[in-house]
Design an enzyme around this catalytic site. Structure first.
Site, PDB file in Angstrom:
ATOM      1  N   GLU A 157     -83.791 133.728 -15.279  1.00  0.00           N
ATOM      2  CA  GLU A 157     -82.446 133.677 -15.857  1.00  0.00           C
ATOM      3  C   GLU A 157     -82.008 134.967 -16.547  1.00  0.00           C
ATOM      4  O   GLU A 157     -80.831 135.315 -16.523  1.00  0.00           O
ATOM      5  CB  GLU A 157     -82.288 132.471 -16.785  1.00  0.00           C
ATOM      6  CG  GLU A 157     -83.190 132.450 -17.995  1.00  0.00           C
ATOM      7  CD  GLU A 157     -82.860 131.229 -18.872  1.00  0.00           C
ATOM      8  OE1 GLU A 157     -81.744 131.194 -19.407  1.00  0.00           O
ATOM      9  OE2 GLU A 157     -83.714 130.328 -19.006  1.00  0.00           O
ATOM     10  N   SER A 194     -80.808 134.251 -26.942  1.00  0.00           N
ATOM     11  CA  SER A 194     -81.767 135.293 -26.571  1.00  0.00           C
ATOM     12  C   SER A 194     -81.163 136.651 -26.860  1.00  0.00           C
ATOM     13  O   SER A 194     -79.974 136.862 -26.608  1.00  0.00           O
ATOM     14  CB  SER A 194     -82.077 135.228 -25.069  1.00  0.00           C
ATOM     15  OG  SER A 194     -83.077 134.283 -24.807  1.00  0.00           O
ATOM     16  N   ARG A 216     -86.722 141.356 -23.577  1.00  0.00           N
ATOM     17  CA  ARG A 216     -86.234 140.370 -24.525  1.00  0.00           C
ATOM     18  C   ARG A 216     -86.876 140.676 -25.866  1.00  0.00           C
ATOM     19  O   ARG A 216     -88.102 140.738 -25.965  1.00  0.00           O
ATOM     20  CB  ARG A 216     -86.608 138.960 -24.052  1.00  0.00           C
ATOM     21  CG  ARG A 216     -86.050 137.846 -24.933  1.00  0.00           C
ATOM     22  CD  ARG A 216     -86.424 136.476 -24.369  1.00  0.00           C
ATOM     23  NE  ARG A 216     -85.808 135.387 -25.115  1.00  0.00           N
ATOM     24  CZ  ARG A 216     -86.266 134.896 -26.259  1.00  0.00           C
ATOM     25  NH1 ARG A 216     -87.373 135.390 -26.804  1.00  0.00           N
ATOM     26  NH2 ARG A 216     -85.639 133.906 -26.869  1.00  0.00           N
ATOM     27  N   SER A 251     -77.155 127.380 -25.354  1.00  0.00           N
ATOM     28  CA  SER A 251     -77.677 126.299 -26.189  1.00  0.00           C
ATOM     29  C   SER A 251     -78.519 126.910 -27.297  1.00  0.00           C
ATOM     30  O   SER A 251     -78.395 126.569 -28.461  1.00  0.00           O
ATOM     31  CB  SER A 251     -78.540 125.349 -25.358  1.00  0.00           C
ATOM     32  OG  SER A 251     -77.868 124.935 -24.213  1.00  0.00           O
TER      33      SER A 251
HETATM   34  P1  ADP Z   1     -76.869 127.010 -21.453  1.00  0.00           P
HETATM   35  O1  ADP Z   1     -77.254 127.828 -20.265  1.00  0.00           O
HETATM   36  O2  ADP Z   1     -77.960 126.848 -22.444  1.00  0.00           O
HETATM   37  O3  ADP Z   1     -76.223 125.719 -21.062  1.00  0.00           O
HETATM   38  P2  ADP Z   1     -74.264 128.274 -22.033  1.00  0.00           P
HETATM   39  O4  ADP Z   1     -74.120 129.760 -22.032  1.00  0.00           O
HETATM   40  O5  ADP Z   1     -73.647 127.540 -20.905  1.00  0.00           O
HETATM   41  O6  ADP Z   1     -75.801 127.915 -22.234  1.00  0.00           O
HETATM   42  O7  ADP Z   1     -73.668 127.763 -23.417  1.00  0.00           O
HETATM   43  C1  ADP Z   1     -73.787 126.441 -23.859  1.00  0.00           C
HETATM   44  C2  ADP Z   1     -73.026 126.318 -25.155  1.00  0.00           C
HETATM   45  O8  ADP Z   1     -71.654 126.608 -24.923  1.00  0.00           O
HETATM   46  C3  ADP Z   1     -73.027 124.928 -25.756  1.00  0.00           C
HETATM   47  O9  ADP Z   1     -74.152 124.750 -26.580  1.00  0.00           O
HETATM   48  C4  ADP Z   1     -71.733 124.906 -26.556  1.00  0.00           C
HETATM   49  O10 ADP Z   1     -71.931 125.474 -27.830  1.00  0.00           O
HETATM   50  C5  ADP Z   1     -70.832 125.856 -25.779  1.00  0.00           C
HETATM   51  N1  ADP Z   1     -69.816 125.223 -24.910  1.00  0.00           N
HETATM   52  C6  ADP Z   1     -68.656 125.811 -24.527  1.00  0.00           C
HETATM   53  N2  ADP Z   1     -67.938 125.005 -23.754  1.00  0.00           N
HETATM   54  C7  ADP Z   1     -68.630 123.863 -23.620  1.00  0.00           C
HETATM   55  C8  ADP Z   1     -68.382 122.636 -22.933  1.00  0.00           C
HETATM   56  N3  ADP Z   1     -67.260 122.425 -22.243  1.00  0.00           N
HETATM   57  N4  ADP Z   1     -69.328 121.671 -23.005  1.00  0.00           N
HETATM   58  C9  ADP Z   1     -70.463 121.879 -23.693  1.00  0.00           C
HETATM   59  N5  ADP Z   1     -70.733 122.995 -24.372  1.00  0.00           N
HETATM   60  C10 ADP Z   1     -69.845 123.991 -24.346  1.00  0.00           C
END
Ligand code: ADP
Length: 362
Positions: free
Chosen positions: A135, A189, A201, A186
């Protein structure tokens, strides 16, 4: 001249802890003869993906991010950006199945933890082989690619503290190295990028976008990120936090700490009368400010240690979240005496998926 490219459809997928990001390449240069040969399923999938902007109740295409005239794998086309909650994966697989995906026996490059978690389901249910790709490699690769394509991809916030004068300004990121990347998904990094594809990293924190959303749901009863951000926009975090002036009655001058600085996040909430005086909006704002400032302060320490002046914040935590972008901009500037600059990218959460799509072409 198009050497060994995989059969269409071409996707890149980033299956994260909260959101699944899907980048789809729509070819725009299909010669008529090839169009006739193109299987019906493939046409249907293309029509479905490109004609809609909502898929079911939870899938969305970010039409404002669409990129036209992109060359990939010797083809010219359009990049589409689609996302849905990872918790909806079973529904996504059903949908893909109903569109006949299984008959295409395709390979998709996938990254994020879900590429491991859902690998078997993809194979069993839609006959899709997931080619797994790291990733963070994907993220950096995707960032370099998109940045090379869009001259106005990168920007910063000017006068972040002043609502009237604050504005978004394009930043020329054509000579980027070295820079830091703070990916706020979530979790968080932090990477240092020293040259094309060269990065490591440095650290991370589990207090990220998922923490903000989780705590906000607990504290306010909200049920979505969009709702949490809307609440926060109307709230006042100083009713929740304990400020320097709440402790000192003014500034803590000896160490240059302004009275309005937060001394203790949520520090007022031990008192019942204070708890009774705060609204959902105040709590949402305090949660957002707490998480954002913590990320800002870890970032600043890393930048100092690494001797780096430009920090690019990415990840979906920043989606529709100008509050955090402005806070980070201000915090970077303020605490570094102006030496550090917070930068942002338009395709904020999609770089991992883009990097995956590129990997498919190798
Ligand atoms: P991951 O790959 O861990 O899912 P992202 O870069 O997609 O990470 O970011 C996830 C974060 O984005 C969530 O924890 C929340 O804070 C935010 N977020 C923004 N838009 C949304 C959405 N529509 N639903 C859920 N989370 C969202």
């Amino acid at each position: 001249e198009t050497a060994e490219v995989p059969p269409m459809p071409w996707f890149g997928m980033d299956i994260g802890g909260s959101l699944t990001k899907l980048v789809y390449f729509e070819p725009m240069d299909i010669p008529p003869d090839e169009q006739d040969l193109e299987v019906e399923t493939l046409k249907n999938i293309r029509r479905y993906l490109t004609n809609n902007s909502a898929y079911g109740n939870t899938g969305h295409r970010d039409a404002h991010l669409q990129m036209n005239g992109v060359y990939i794998g010797g083809r010219k086309g359009i990049l589409h950006f689609i996302r849905f909650p990872t918790s909806e994966m079973p529904n996504f697989l059903d949908l893909a199945k109903s569109k006949g995906m299984a008959t295409l026996a395709s390979t998709v490059c996938a990254t994020g933890g879900g590429a491991y978690k859902f690998e078997q389901q993809f194979l069993n249910e839609v006959n899709m082989t997931l080619h797994k790709f790291d990733e963070l490699d994907s993220l950096i690769r995707g960032m370099e690619f998109i940045e090379g394509y869009c001259s106005s991809e990168c920007y910063y916030w000017e006068n972040p503290k002043d609502d009237d004068k604050c504005r978004k300004v394009t930043f020329d990121f054509s000579r980027p190295y070295p820079f830091m990347v703070v990916n706020v998904g979530s979790g968080v990094s932090i990477l240092v990028v020293t040259g094309a594809g060269k990065f490591r990293r440095v650290t991370g924190t589990s207090l990220g976008g998922g923490t903000f959303l989780g705590l906000c749901c607990l504290l306010t009863g909200c049920t979505s990120f969009e709702e949490a951000i809307k609440l926060a926009a109307k709230g006042d975090s100083t009713k929740v936090d304990k400020l320097v002036k709440d402790i000192y009655g003014g500034d803590y001058s000896k160490f240059g700490l302004n009275g309005d600085l937060v001394a203790s996040s949520f520090g007022q909430m031990n008192l019942e009368e204070r708890r009774e005086a705060v609204s959902k909006e105040d709590l949402a704002k305090a949660t957002l400010v707490t998480i954002t400032n913590n990320i800002g302060s870890i970032t600043r320490m890393c930048a100092l240690t690494e001797g780096i002046e430009r920090v690019v914040f990415v990840g979906n935590f920043l989606r529709v979240n100008t509050i955090s972008m402005k806070l980070l901009s201000y915090a970077m500037e303020y605490w570094s005496g102006g030496a550090l600059r917070a930068l942002f990218l338009e395709h904020e959460g999609y770089f991992g998926a883009v990097g995956c799509l590129l990997e498919l072409m190798r």
